[in-house]
Design a protein around this motif. Sequence first.
Motif, PDB file in Angstrom:
ATOM      1  N   SER A  89     -61.534 -54.212  96.264  1.00  0.00           N
ATOM      2  CA  SER A  89     -62.903 -53.710  96.093  1.00  0.00           C
ATOM      3  C   SER A  89     -63.034 -52.746  94.923  1.00  0.00           C
ATOM      4  O   SER A  89     -64.149 -52.326  94.596  1.00  0.00           O
ATOM      5  CB  SER A  89     -63.367 -53.011  97.375  1.00  0.00           C
ATOM      6  N   GLY A  90     -61.927 -52.379  94.295  1.00  0.00           N
ATOM      7  CA  GLY A  90     -62.006 -51.472  93.159  1.00  0.00           C
ATOM      8  C   GLY A  90     -60.661 -50.842  92.851  1.00  0.00           C
ATOM      9  O   GLY A  90     -59.644 -51.150  93.493  1.00  0.00           O
ATOM     10  N   ILE A  91     -60.658 -49.953  91.865  1.00  0.00           N
ATOM     11  CA  ILE A  91     -59.450 -49.238  91.451  1.00  0.00           C
ATOM     12  C   ILE A  91     -59.628 -47.766  91.794  1.00  0.00           C
ATOM     13  O   ILE A  91     -60.623 -47.143  91.412  1.00  0.00           O
ATOM     14  CB  ILE A  91     -59.204 -49.392  89.932  1.00  0.00           C
ATOM     15  N   ASP A  92     -58.663 -47.204  92.499  1.00  0.00           N
ATOM     16  CA  ASP A  92     -58.740 -45.803  92.923  1.00  0.00           C
ATOM     17  C   ASP A  92     -57.900 -44.876  92.049  1.00  0.00           C
ATOM     18  O   ASP A  92     -58.252 -43.704  91.880  1.00  0.00           O
ATOM     19  CB  ASP A  92     -58.283 -45.682  94.379  1.00  0.00           C
ATOM     20  N   VAL A  93     -56.795 -45.384  91.533  1.00  0.00           N
ATOM     21  CA  VAL A  93     -55.934 -44.602  90.640  1.00  0.00           C
ATOM     22  C   VAL A  93     -55.524 -45.501  89.482  1.00  0.00           C
ATOM     23  O   VAL A  93     -55.039 -46.621  89.704  1.00  0.00           O
ATOM     24  CB  VAL A  93     -54.676 -44.075  91.357  1.00  0.00           C
ATOM     25  N   LEU A 150     -64.578 -51.189  87.249  1.00  0.00           N
ATOM     26  CA  LEU A 150     -64.026 -51.467  88.576  1.00  0.00           C
ATOM     27  C   LEU A 150     -63.602 -50.198  89.312  1.00  0.00           C
ATOM     28  O   LEU A 150     -63.175 -50.266  90.466  1.00  0.00           O
ATOM     29  CB  LEU A 150     -62.810 -52.395  88.452  1.00  0.00           C
ATOM     30  N   LEU A 151     -63.718 -49.048  88.667  1.00  0.00           N
ATOM     31  CA  LEU A 151     -63.306 -47.795  89.298  1.00  0.00           C
ATOM     32  C   LEU A 151     -64.218 -47.444  90.467  1.00  0.00           C
ATOM     33  O   LEU A 151     -65.441 -47.596  90.387  1.00  0.00           O
ATOM     34  CB  LEU A 151     -63.340 -46.656  88.276  1.00  0.00           C
ATOM     35  N   THR A 152     -63.617 -46.948  91.535  1.00  0.00           N
ATOM     36  CA  THR A 152     -64.416 -46.426  92.640  1.00  0.00           C
ATOM     37  C   THR A 152     -65.032 -45.090  92.215  1.00  0.00           C
ATOM     38  O   THR A 152     -64.620 -44.492  91.221  1.00  0.00           O
ATOM     39  CB  THR A 152     -63.556 -46.220  93.892  1.00  0.00           C
ATOM     40  N   ASN A 153     -65.995 -44.610  92.968  1.00  0.00           N
ATOM     41  CA  ASN A 153     -66.728 -43.417  92.546  1.00  0.00           C
ATOM     42  C   ASN A 153     -65.890 -42.146  92.579  1.00  0.00           C
ATOM     43  O   ASN A 153     -66.245 -41.145  91.955  1.00  0.00           O
ATOM     44  CB  ASN A 153     -67.979 -43.215  93.405  1.00  0.00           C
ATOM     45  N   THR A 154     -64.769 -42.167  93.305  1.00  0.00           N
ATOM     46  CA  THR A 154     -63.887 -40.991  93.329  1.00  0.00           C
ATOM     47  C   THR A 154     -62.523 -41.322  92.719  1.00  0.00           C
ATOM     48  O   THR A 154     -61.510 -40.719  93.068  1.00  0.00           O
ATOM     49  CB  THR A 154     -63.696 -40.473  94.771  1.00  0.00           C
ATOM     50  N   ALA A 155     -62.500 -42.281  91.815  1.00  0.00           N
ATOM     51  CA  ALA A 155     -61.247 -42.712  91.192  1.00  0.00           C
ATOM     52  C   ALA A 155     -60.635 -41.590  90.353  1.00  0.00           C
ATOM     53  O   ALA A 155     -61.330 -40.666  89.895  1.00  0.00           O
ATOM     54  CB  ALA A 155     -61.489 -43.939  90.326  1.00  0.00           C
ATOM     55  N   ARG A 184     -69.574 -37.477  84.109  1.00  0.00           N
ATOM     56  CA  ARG A 184     -70.413 -36.444  84.689  1.00  0.00           C
ATOM     57  C   ARG A 184     -71.901 -36.741  84.433  1.00  0.00           C
ATOM     58  O   ARG A 184     -72.739 -36.616  85.341  1.00  0.00           O
ATOM     59  CB  ARG A 184     -70.035 -35.085  84.107  1.00  0.00           C
ATOM     60  N   GLU A 185     -72.217 -37.155  83.222  1.00  0.00           N
ATOM     61  CA  GLU A 185     -73.600 -37.468  82.872  1.00  0.00           C
ATOM     62  C   GLU A 185     -74.123 -38.670  83.655  1.00  0.00           C
ATOM     63  O   GLU A 185     -75.329 -38.772  83.917  1.00  0.00           O
ATOM     64  CB  GLU A 185     -73.706 -37.727  81.366  1.00  0.00           C
ATOM     65  N   GLU A 186     -73.205 -39.566  84.039  1.00  0.00           N
ATOM     66  CA  GLU A 186     -73.588 -40.739  84.829  1.00  0.00           C
ATOM     67  C   GLU A 186     -73.649 -40.434  86.329  1.00  0.00           C
ATOM     68  O   GLU A 186     -73.980 -41.312  87.127  1.00  0.00           O
ATOM     69  CB  GLU A 186     -72.587 -41.877  84.577  1.00  0.00           C
ATOM     70  N   GLY A 187     -73.310 -39.196  86.702  1.00  0.00           N
ATOM     71  CA  GLY A 187     -73.353 -38.802  88.103  1.00  0.00           C
ATOM     72  C   GLY A 187     -72.197 -39.314  88.928  1.00  0.00           C
ATOM     73  O   GLY A 187     -72.293 -39.398  90.157  1.00  0.00           O
ATOM     74  N   LYS A 188     -71.078 -39.637  88.267  1.00  0.00           N
ATOM     75  CA  LYS A 188     -69.905 -40.155  88.974  1.00  0.00           C
ATOM     76  C   LYS A 188     -68.906 -39.033  89.237  1.00  0.00           C
ATOM     77  O   LYS A 188     -68.772 -38.116  88.429  1.00  0.00           O
ATOM     78  CB  LYS A 188     -69.243 -41.271  88.155  1.00  0.00           C
ATOM     79  N   ASP A 189     -68.195 -39.144  90.349  1.00  0.00           N
ATOM     80  CA  ASP A 189     -67.213 -38.131  90.733  1.00  0.00           C
ATOM     81  C   ASP A 189     -65.809 -38.504  90.260  1.00  0.00           C
ATOM     82  O   ASP A 189     -64.815 -37.979  90.758  1.00  0.00           O
ATOM     83  CB  ASP A 189     -67.233 -37.951  92.256  1.00  0.00           C
ATOM     84  N   ILE A 190     -65.724 -39.418  89.308  1.00  0.00           N
ATOM     85  CA  ILE A 190     -64.435 -39.849  88.761  1.00  0.00           C
ATOM     86  C   ILE A 190     -63.802 -38.699  87.994  1.00  0.00           C
ATOM     87  O   ILE A 190     -64.478 -37.979  87.256  1.00  0.00           O
ATOM     88  CB  ILE A 190     -64.634 -41.071  87.835  1.00  0.00           C
TER      89      ILE A 190
END
Length: 274
Positions: A80-84, A125-130, A211-217
């Motif tokens: 479902s995505g990439i976490d690290v 493909l990164l998850t939102n907390t990747a 950060r500007e996109e509102g992602k917690d990556i």
Amino acid sequence: METKVAIVTGGNRGIGFEIVKGLCQKFDGVVYLTARNEERGQQAVKKLEELGLKPLFHILDVTCEKSIEDLAKHISTHHSGIDVLVNNAGILDFDKAISSYEDAKKLIDTNFTSLLTISRILYPLLTNTARIINISSDWGLLSNIRKQVWLDRLVKDDLTVEQILEFVNEFLNAAKMGKSAFFSIAGKYGDYKVSKVAMSALTFVQQRQFREEGKDISINCVHPGFVMTDMTKGMGDFTPERGAKAPLYLALEAPQSLKGSFIWHDCHHVNWDD
């Protein structure tokens, strides 16, 4: 519950191999060891399996767009995505303090330009907390650069990817002109220094974009220390296992709030532009 995914580029030896090993031991999910050479990659997987670990293998040449696309297709099909994501793949010819233009171009394409392709193809493909970990170097500190115009420009809050590319291309153009021009920007091993300074700068720009996109990556770069590997001809202060300490800290233990930082081998934050 979806299984988490970690990917390490250049994972068949050295620091990359130890990062894969550490992730297999502690990461709650599947770990992909990637390498551009399938035989060496599979041999590395076998070594880890003999330790009771279970990495997965996927071939990946970071300088080949199709190879990155093939990995992205595999991940999107099976997960479902990439976490690290650990951007570890890199090259350095320790015997060449001054490189030819062709050698410098190959090094920069591997160590830096590949990150732009990876960003375009894998980052969606990164998850939102990747967590993204870029393996840099103490040669990736800004103080390695000799030209004042770049010392001033690369620290600007509104730095762009295009400006980083201008910096890299100025160096490559200088490399075409010979030894004195090569030296004028970064001195000995200038191609490696430029590639890692560009990586560091890209890290900070991309964190701002997330950060500007509102992602917690989170995306950070790390100096693993002077590590005894094939790339350093066995010279160094640390074993590859010790070199994996800070990258694994960023992947597994660091607070999610740690973002856009340059991390030293002992896991403390340093000012990139001092």
